[in-house]
Design a protein around this motif. Sequence first.
Motif, PDB file in Angstrom:
ATOM      1  N   LEU A  82      -3.639  13.514  -2.815  1.00  0.00           N
ATOM      2  CA  LEU A  82      -2.030  13.620  -2.934  1.00  0.00           C
ATOM      3  C   LEU A  82      -1.877  15.091  -2.586  1.00  0.00           C
ATOM      4  O   LEU A  82      -2.567  16.135  -2.897  1.00  0.00           O
ATOM      5  CB  LEU A  82      -1.706  13.676  -4.338  1.00  0.00           C
ATOM      6  CG  LEU A  82      -1.862  12.064  -5.094  1.00  0.00           C
ATOM      7  CD1 LEU A  82      -1.546  12.209  -6.556  1.00  0.00           C
ATOM      8  CD2 LEU A  82      -1.086  11.064  -4.305  1.00  0.00           C
ATOM      9  N   ASN A  83      -0.529  15.192  -2.041  1.00  0.00           N
ATOM     10  CA  ASN A  83       0.109  16.689  -1.600  1.00  0.00           C
ATOM     11  C   ASN A  83       1.139  16.694  -2.044  1.00  0.00           C
ATOM     12  O   ASN A  83       2.350  16.590  -1.214  1.00  0.00           O
ATOM     13  CB  ASN A  83      -0.123  16.668  -0.102  1.00  0.00           C
ATOM     14  CG  ASN A  83      -0.010  18.304   0.436  1.00  0.00           C
ATOM     15  OD1 ASN A  83       0.596  19.058  -0.439  1.00  0.00           O
ATOM     16  ND2 ASN A  83      -0.075  18.344   1.723  1.00  0.00           N
ATOM     17  N   PRO A  84       1.545  16.810  -3.325  1.00  0.00           N
ATOM     18  CA  PRO A  84       3.072  17.128  -3.771  1.00  0.00           C
ATOM     19  C   PRO A  84       3.734  18.032  -3.260  1.00  0.00           C
ATOM     20  O   PRO A  84       4.928  17.678  -3.105  1.00  0.00           O
ATOM     21  CB  PRO A  84       2.797  17.356  -5.430  1.00  0.00           C
ATOM     22  CG  PRO A  84       1.105  16.918  -5.516  1.00  0.00           C
ATOM     23  CD  PRO A  84       0.514  17.205  -4.230  1.00  0.00           C
ATOM     24  N   GLU A 124      -5.302   6.101  -7.454  1.00  0.00           N
ATOM     25  CA  GLU A 124      -6.689   5.637  -7.037  1.00  0.00           C
ATOM     26  C   GLU A 124      -7.221   5.897  -5.706  1.00  0.00           C
ATOM     27  O   GLU A 124      -7.963   5.743  -5.394  1.00  0.00           O
ATOM     28  CB  GLU A 124      -7.017   4.354  -7.495  1.00  0.00           C
ATOM     29  CG  GLU A 124      -6.831   4.006  -9.022  1.00  0.00           C
ATOM     30  CD  GLU A 124      -6.759   2.562  -9.519  1.00  0.00           C
ATOM     31  OE1 GLU A 124      -6.965   1.741  -8.618  1.00  0.00           O
ATOM     32  OE2 GLU A 124      -6.708   2.353 -10.665  1.00  0.00           O
ATOM     33  N   GLY A 125      -6.100   6.209  -4.787  1.00  0.00           N
ATOM     34  CA  GLY A 125      -6.357   6.247  -3.477  1.00  0.00           C
ATOM     35  C   GLY A 125      -6.547   5.181  -2.759  1.00  0.00           C
ATOM     36  O   GLY A 125      -7.014   5.037  -1.534  1.00  0.00           O
ATOM     37  N   LYS A 126      -6.219   3.973  -3.414  1.00  0.00           N
ATOM     38  CA  LYS A 126      -6.328   2.645  -2.581  1.00  0.00           C
ATOM     39  C   LYS A 126      -5.170   2.294  -1.464  1.00  0.00           C
ATOM     40  O   LYS A 126      -5.306   1.551  -1.003  1.00  0.00           O
ATOM     41  CB  LYS A 126      -6.408   1.597  -3.816  1.00  0.00           C
ATOM     42  CG  LYS A 126      -7.609   1.578  -4.453  1.00  0.00           C
ATOM     43  CD  LYS A 126      -7.783   0.371  -5.600  1.00  0.00           C
ATOM     44  CE  LYS A 126      -8.855   0.713  -6.214  1.00  0.00           C
ATOM     45  NZ  LYS A 126      -8.961  -0.567  -7.384  1.00  0.00           N
ATOM     46  N   SER A 127      -4.367   3.102  -1.478  1.00  0.00           N
ATOM     47  CA  SER A 127      -2.976   3.108  -0.771  1.00  0.00           C
ATOM     48  C   SER A 127      -2.618   4.455  -0.218  1.00  0.00           C
ATOM     49  O   SER A 127      -3.292   5.505  -0.816  1.00  0.00           O
ATOM     50  CB  SER A 127      -1.987   2.453  -1.607  1.00  0.00           C
ATOM     51  OG  SER A 127      -1.379   3.259  -2.494  1.00  0.00           O
ATOM     52  N   THR A 128      -1.905   4.414   0.695  1.00  0.00           N
ATOM     53  CA  THR A 128      -1.298   5.749   1.158  1.00  0.00           C
ATOM     54  C   THR A 128      -0.339   6.546  -0.047  1.00  0.00           C
ATOM     55  O   THR A 128       0.197   5.722  -0.829  1.00  0.00           O
ATOM     56  CB  THR A 128      -0.501   5.456   2.333  1.00  0.00           C
ATOM     57  OG1 THR A 128       0.663   4.947   2.104  1.00  0.00           O
ATOM     58  CG2 THR A 128      -1.236   4.788   3.424  1.00  0.00           C
ATOM     59  N   GLU A 129      -0.020   7.533   0.361  1.00  0.00           N
ATOM     60  CA  GLU A 129       0.787   8.244  -0.740  1.00  0.00           C
ATOM     61  C   GLU A 129       2.094   7.663  -0.637  1.00  0.00           C
ATOM     62  O   GLU A 129       2.750   7.258  -1.848  1.00  0.00           O
ATOM     63  CB  GLU A 129       0.793   9.919  -0.315  1.00  0.00           C
ATOM     64  CG  GLU A 129       1.209  10.748  -1.107  1.00  0.00           C
ATOM     65  CD  GLU A 129       1.062  12.157  -0.753  1.00  0.00           C
ATOM     66  OE1 GLU A 129       0.377  12.953  -1.335  1.00  0.00           O
ATOM     67  OE2 GLU A 129       1.766  12.582   0.365  1.00  0.00           O
ATOM     68  N   ARG A 130       2.675   7.419   0.362  1.00  0.00           N
ATOM     69  CA  ARG A 130       4.050   6.719   0.547  1.00  0.00           C
ATOM     70  C   ARG A 130       3.966   5.381  -0.177  1.00  0.00           C
ATOM     71  O   ARG A 130       5.188   5.116  -0.634  1.00  0.00           O
ATOM     72  CB  ARG A 130       4.302   6.549   2.087  1.00  0.00           C
ATOM     73  CG  ARG A 130       5.882   6.040   2.220  1.00  0.00           C
ATOM     74  CD  ARG A 130       6.296   6.173   3.751  1.00  0.00           C
ATOM     75  NE  ARG A 130       6.878   7.504   3.770  1.00  0.00           N
ATOM     76  CZ  ARG A 130       7.304   7.681   4.899  1.00  0.00           C
ATOM     77  NH1 ARG A 130       7.477   6.868   5.923  1.00  0.00           N
ATOM     78  NH2 ARG A 130       7.736   9.038   5.134  1.00  0.00           N
TER      79      ARG A 130
END
Length: 188
Positions: A7-9, A53-59
């Motif tokens: 993640l890059n908030p 969990e990183g199973k999808s993109t951030e968006r």
Amino acid sequence: MLATSLLNPHKWVEHHADYLYAYAISRINDEEQARDLVQEVFLAALERADKFEGKSTERTWLTAILKNKIVDVYRKRSSGLANIDAKVERQPDYDFFYEDGHWKEEYHPREIGIENADPLHTKEFNKVLQQCMQKLPALWLAVFTMKHMEDQPTTNICAELKVSDSNFWVIIHRTKLNLRACLQKTWI
């Protein structure tokens, strides 16, 4: 490697705010509330960053949070609306159809001008459609949006909005009739 490190908030506003705002405004038709929802999404995502969990993109993850917040708005708007029928001008269904279920000639759906691929007409049509949708009662708008914009299954919509299956189909039918009548008045 932890999923939260993906993640890059610090870049969320730059990379995702416009997309999330457009997504929200197309579903709730309220600019201020759409902006508020996007901010709420960012806050909720920061609070739940450890659950990513990183199973999808951030968006995709941020959009899923937004979808849940939009459903909450639908629920809030539709709760306590006992007499929604009184708010919408409409003709009884039997005025539109013959006994066999076919359209009466004077009410038969006409082409409404979106059959061509002209981007200017499409943009104008979408604006008129949004205006027509704003005239719908909150529950009708929620049901229609979830069904035809979100492509959610009927069972999910009924459970989320606490409507019966038969009431769902009545709402969809009446919403389509009202949208059609509004579009024929304002678009054609």
